[in-house]
Design an enzyme around this catalytic site. Structure first.
Site, PDB file in Angstrom:
ATOM      1  NE  ARG A 102      -2.824   0.414   3.451  1.00 28.92           N
ATOM      2  CZ  ARG A 102      -3.301   0.904   4.522  1.00 28.92           C
ATOM      3  NH1 ARG A 102      -4.276   1.052   4.502  1.00 28.92           N
ATOM      4  NH2 ARG A 102      -2.877   1.553   5.428  1.00 28.92           N
ATOM      5  CB  THR A 106      -1.999   6.798  -2.876  1.00 28.41           C
ATOM      6  OG1 THR A 106      -1.941   5.882  -2.970  1.00 28.41           O
ATOM      7  CG2 THR A 106      -1.658   8.187  -3.500  1.00 28.41           C
ATOM      8  CG  ASP A 198       2.700  -1.973   8.901  1.00 30.81           C
ATOM      9  OD1 ASP A 198       2.526  -2.980   9.227  1.00 30.81           O
ATOM     10  OD2 ASP A 198       2.844  -1.604   8.294  1.00 30.81           O
ATOM     11  CG  ASP A 201       6.636  -3.048   9.849  1.00 26.65           C
ATOM     12  OD1 ASP A 201       6.621  -2.780   8.952  1.00 26.65           O
ATOM     13  OD2 ASP A 201       6.267  -1.705   9.900  1.00 26.65           O
TER      14      ASP A 201
END
Ligand code: PRP
Ligand code: URA
Length: 207
Positions: A102, A106, A198, A201
């Protein structure tokens, strides 16, 4: 469209474990896999079976066995965290890979890898990604799978934002969505609230 929220005490407990920011990379990975396994148990309950003849220590007998090809397709990277938990339950499943990331500005998904087994045409395809945020990555991955010939597609995620569920249901109303939790919302950076941060991660210790 069908959205199934998996309501199970163990899933809830393990989800709380991975939401905690104090959870280590090792425990995070283990809990994600365990939740994926519990979800697979539920998702596979209506998979087709056929009768085969076997011999027990006592006699010959007709008994059921799985009668479908299953292809697990993790969306890289975070989807990889769900694969082992599902393969533990369905060891005959093939695994395909779709790499998407991603864009942080944006939030648009970008494709960087696709490798799928032949059986994608005639089996059940289970797309897995722990996070459904805007829905862009899942929508794009499922579009790619349809172009490659997949027909019976199901999508499993751990944590979803309402925005992502709506976008995915509108884009692919034929795809059944399984989730462990539908959270409150997306924040201004496209992260799920309260979420778990995340996921890629946290699974792979990259931040
Ligand atoms: C995360 C997650 C999903 C995607 C969800 O991946 O694993 O694939 O974001 O967001 P969306 O619904 O708004 O598309 P990311 O792009 O961070 O890549 P990674 O798994 O490699 O960290
Ligand atoms: N991807 C993640 O890993 N976490 C989020 O909250 C949203 C997208």
């Amino acid at each position: 469209m069908t959205v199934v929220k998996l309501d199970h005490a163990l899933i809830k407990h393990k989800l709380t474990n991975i939401r905690k920011s104090s959870t280590s990379t090792k425990d995070f990975y283990q809990n994600v896999n365990e939740i994926a396994g519990l979800m697979a148990y539920e998702i596979s309950k209506d998979f087709p079976v056929r009768q085969i003849e076997i011999t027990t220590p006592i006699c010959k007998s007709m008994q059921p066995e799985l009668a479908c090809e299953v292809v697990i397709v993790p969306i890289l990277r975070a989807g990889l965290g769900m694969v082992d938990g599902i393969r533990n339950l369905i060891p005959t499943a093939k695994v395909g890979f779709i790499g998407l990331y991603r864009d942080e500005e944006t939030l648009e998904p970008h494709k960087y890898f696709c490798k799928l087994p032949e059986t994608i045409h005639n089996g059940i395809t289970l797309v897995v990604d722990p996070m459904l945020a805007t829905g862009g990555s899942a929508i794009s991955a499922i579009q790619m799978l349809k172009e490659e010939g997949a027909t019976d597609i199901r999508f499993a995620c751990l944590v979803a934002a309402p925005e992502g569920v709506e976008a995915l249901s509108n884009a692919h109303p034929d795809v059944k969505i399984y989730l462990a939790s539908e959270d409150e919302k997306l924040n201004e950076n496209g992260y799920i609230v309260p979420g778990l941060g995340d996921c890629g991660d946290r699974l792979f210790g990259t931040k």
